[in-house]
Design a protein around this motif. Structure first.
Motif, mmCIF file in Angstrom:
data_model
loop_
_atom_site.group_PDB
_atom_site.id
_atom_site.type_symbol
_atom_site.label_atom_id
_atom_site.label_comp_id
_atom_site.label_asym_id
_atom_site.label_seq_id
_atom_site.Cartn_x
_atom_site.Cartn_y
_atom_site.Cartn_z
ATOM 1 N N PHE A 115 36.341 32.464 34.377
ATOM 2 C CA PHE A 115 36.784 33.754 33.864
ATOM 3 C C PHE A 115 36.509 33.847 32.370
ATOM 4 C CE2 PHE A 115 40.445 36.126 31.935
ATOM 5 C CZ PHE A 115 39.969 37.393 32.232
ATOM 6 N N SER A 116 35.629 34.773 32.000
ATOM 7 C CA SER A 116 35.309 35.012 30.591
ATOM 8 C C SER A 116 35.405 36.487 30.241
ATOM 9 C CB SER A 116 33.887 34.524 30.278
ATOM 10 O OG SER A 116 33.770 33.150 30.519
ATOM 11 N N GLY A 117 35.796 37.323 31.161
ATOM 12 C CA GLY A 117 35.773 38.767 30.978
ATOM 13 C C GLY A 117 37.055 39.343 30.408
ATOM 14 N N TYR A 118 37.247 40.628 30.666
ATOM 15 C CA TYR A 118 38.380 41.385 30.144
ATOM 16 C C TYR A 118 39.036 42.134 31.296
ATOM 17 C CZ TYR A 118 40.894 44.758 27.162
ATOM 18 O OH TYR A 118 41.849 45.525 26.535
ATOM 19 N N ILE A 119 40.338 41.905 31.486
ATOM 20 C CA ILE A 119 41.100 42.596 32.523
ATOM 21 C C ILE A 119 42.256 43.315 31.841
ATOM 22 C CG2 ILE A 119 42.499 42.389 34.603
ATOM 23 C CD1 ILE A 119 40.908 39.816 35.251
ATOM 24 N N LYS A 120 42.384 44.598 32.156
ATOM 25 C CA LYS A 120 43.428 45.414 31.536
ATOM 26 C C LYS A 120 44.165 46.176 32.626
ATOM 27 C CE LYS A 120 43.817 48.860 27.860
ATOM 28 N NZ LYS A 120 43.042 49.746 26.976
ATOM 29 N N CYS A 121 45.485 45.962 32.733
ATOM 30 C CA CYS A 121 46.305 46.687 33.710
ATOM 31 C C CYS A 121 47.613 47.103 33.036
ATOM 32 C CB CYS A 121 46.504 45.901 34.985
ATOM 33 S SG CYS A 121 47.206 44.282 34.780
ATOM 34 N N MET A 122 47.481 48.090 32.181
ATOM 35 C CA MET A 122 48.569 48.566 31.343
ATOM 36 C C MET A 122 49.466 49.549 32.100
ATOM 37 S SD MET A 122 47.629 47.432 28.157
ATOM 38 C CE MET A 122 48.149 48.621 26.961
ATOM 39 N N GLY A 123 50.745 49.556 31.702
ATOM 40 C CA GLY A 123 51.667 50.574 32.183
ATOM 41 C C GLY A 123 51.340 51.899 31.525
ATOM 42 N N GLY A 124 51.859 53.001 32.083
ATOM 43 C CA GLY A 124 51.549 54.339 31.609
ATOM 44 C C GLY A 124 51.973 54.603 30.174
ATOM 45 N N ALA A 125 51.297 55.550 29.533
ATOM 46 C CA ALA A 125 51.595 55.925 28.154
ATOM 47 C C ALA A 125 52.990 56.535 28.033
ATOM 48 C CB ALA A 125 50.538 56.911 27.651
ATOM 49 N N LEU A 126 53.496 57.140 29.118
ATOM 50 C CA LEU A 126 54.809 57.780 29.077
ATOM 51 C C LEU A 126 55.901 56.943 29.739
ATOM 52 C CD1 LEU A 126 53.666 61.412 29.960
ATOM 53 C CD2 LEU A 126 54.097 60.428 27.690
ATOM 54 N N SER A 127 55.551 56.200 30.776
ATOM 55 C CA SER A 127 56.532 55.352 31.471
ATOM 56 C C SER A 127 55.800 54.377 32.387
ATOM 57 C CB SER A 127 57.498 56.204 32.297
ATOM 58 O OG SER A 127 56.801 56.840 33.360
ATOM 59 N N GLY A 128 56.509 53.330 32.786
ATOM 60 C CA GLY A 128 55.948 52.351 33.712
ATOM 61 C C GLY A 128 55.853 50.968 33.101
ATOM 62 N N ASN A 129 55.642 49.984 33.957
ATOM 63 C CA ASN A 129 55.553 48.582 33.555
ATOM 64 C C ASN A 129 54.099 48.100 33.596
ATOM 65 O OD1 ASN A 129 58.416 48.305 33.393
ATOM 66 N ND2 ASN A 129 58.466 48.175 35.626
ATOM 67 N N GLY A 130 53.853 47.004 32.892
ATOM 68 C CA GLY A 130 52.542 46.377 32.951
ATOM 69 C C GLY A 130 52.274 45.841 34.344
ATOM 70 N N GLY A 131 51.024 45.614 34.668
ATOM 71 C CA GLY A 131 50.624 45.186 36.003
ATOM 72 C C GLY A 131 50.596 43.683 36.182
ATOM 73 N N PHE A 132 49.933 43.242 37.254
ATOM 74 C CA PHE A 132 49.857 41.833 37.626
ATOM 75 C C PHE A 132 48.393 41.408 37.694
ATOM 76 C CE2 PHE A 132 49.224 38.526 40.776
ATOM 77 C CZ PHE A 132 50.119 37.562 40.346
ATOM 78 N N VAL A 133 48.094 40.247 37.086
ATOM 79 C CA VAL A 133 46.745 39.684 37.124
ATOM 80 C C VAL A 133 46.830 38.233 37.561
ATOM 81 C CG1 VAL A 133 44.705 39.061 35.765
ATOM 82 C CG2 VAL A 133 45.919 41.200 35.281
ATOM 83 N N GLU A 134 45.973 37.853 38.497
ATOM 84 C CA GLU A 134 45.810 36.441 38.865
ATOM 85 C C GLU A 134 44.344 36.077 38.696
ATOM 86 O OE1 GLU A 134 46.374 33.222 42.491
ATOM 87 O OE2 GLU A 134 46.468 35.350 42.978
ATOM 88 N N THR A 135 44.078 35.091 37.847
ATOM 89 C CA THR A 135 42.742 34.494 37.741
ATOM 90 C C THR A 135 42.952 33.034 38.094
ATOM 91 O OG1 THR A 135 43.021 34.048 35.378
ATOM 92 C CG2 THR A 135 41.930 36.100 35.968
ATOM 93 N N SER A 136 42.586 32.649 39.309
ATOM 94 C CA SER A 136 42.940 31.307 39.740
ATOM 95 C C SER A 136 41.967 30.771 40.777
ATOM 96 C CB SER A 136 44.366 31.298 40.299
ATOM 97 O OG SER A 136 44.881 29.987 40.251
ATOM 98 N N SER A 137 42.252 29.552 41.193
ATOM 99 C CA SER A 137 41.451 28.865 42.191
ATOM 100 C C SER A 137 42.318 27.801 42.848
ATOM 101 C CB SER A 137 40.241 28.198 41.525
ATOM 102 O OG SER A 137 39.508 27.437 42.466
ATOM 103 N N LYS A 138 42.001 27.484 44.067
ATOM 104 C CA LYS A 138 42.681 26.369 44.725
ATOM 105 C C LYS A 138 42.365 25.072 43.992
ATOM 106 C CE LYS A 138 43.211 24.243 49.249
ATOM 107 N NZ LYS A 138 42.742 24.249 50.638
ATOM 108 N N ASN A 139 41.146 24.972 43.431
ATOM 109 C CA ASN A 139 40.729 23.760 42.739
ATOM 110 C C ASN A 139 40.563 23.957 41.234
ATOM 111 O OD1 ASN A 139 40.702 21.821 44.870
ATOM 112 N ND2 ASN A 139 38.904 22.836 45.694
ATOM 113 N N ASP A 140 39.407 24.421 40.773
ATOM 114 C CA ASP A 140 39.086 24.423 39.342
ATOM 115 C C ASP A 140 39.025 25.827 38.761
ATOM 116 O OD1 ASP A 140 38.736 21.606 39.346
ATOM 117 O OD2 ASP A 140 36.713 21.873 40.153
ATOM 118 N N LEU A 141 39.714 26.008 37.622
ATOM 119 C CA LEU A 141 39.676 27.259 36.873
ATOM 120 C C LEU A 141 39.174 26.960 35.471
ATOM 121 C CD1 LEU A 141 40.364 30.270 36.329
ATOM 122 C CD2 LEU A 141 42.676 29.502 35.733
#
Length: 170
Positions: A115-141
């Motif tokens: 993983f070398s990129g950019y992930i953005k999962c922001m909550g709304g400008a007026l209301s809401g919570n931030g999101g969920f991100v998983e960058t993983s592997s069973k073995n090597d990350l």
């Protein structure tokens, strides 16, 4: 089976998009929106590469769902990838633009995730919570310069899960 390639000249726009092949290279744009909420994108196969790709499941009232290589912690029913590579020029957006929670983004592999990129999962400008991100592997990350933003101006900060057997951060 076979090889699927979305090139930089490719653009796929739909409410839901699913691409599956043994080997998938994505360097184009995939946008998924369902009315006022983010849509759903699944990229599945054995070897998955995001090279200068943009995947956008942002929506006015809530971010959508992106699954690259499988489900949360590799727990079915989606096909698990052996290898997932997201390069530094790739972006995944799962934002709530006005109201609602940020979306859910999963990068999963059984053997190796880079993983070398950019992930953005922001909550709304007026209301809401931030999101969920998983960058993983069973073995090597491997994380090299990867960037995740799952905050919210008016809600709780989201979560970034890294849960491999071995992790290397450069």
């Amino acid at each position: 089976k076979g090889h699927m390639r979305l090139t930089s000249r490719s653009s796929l726009i739909a409410a839901q998009a699913e691409v599956e092949a043994d080997f998938v290279t994505c360097s184009g744009e995939v946008v998924a929106v369902q009315e006022d909420k983010g849509g759903e994108v699944k990229i599945l196969g054995d070897i998955l590469e995001l090279e200068g790709a943009t995947i956008d499941v942002s929506g006015t009232n809530g971010g959508g769902q992106v699954n690259i290589g499988g489900n949360y912690k590799g727990e079915g029913p989606l096909r698990n990838a052996q290898m997932v590579i997201m390069d530094k020029d790739s972006v995944i957006l799962a934002n709530a633009l006005q109201e609602g929670d940020g979306g859910r983004v999963i990068l999963w592999s059984d053997e190796m995730t880079r993983f070398s990129g950019y992930i953005k999962c922001m909550g709304g400008a007026l209301s809401g919570n931030g999101g969920f991100v998983e960058t993983s592997s069973k073995n090597d990350l491997f994380v090299r310069g990867g960037n995740v933003r799952s905050i919210s101006p008016h809600g709780k900060t989201g979560e970034w899960l890294l849960d491999p057997s071995t992790i290397t951060i450069l």
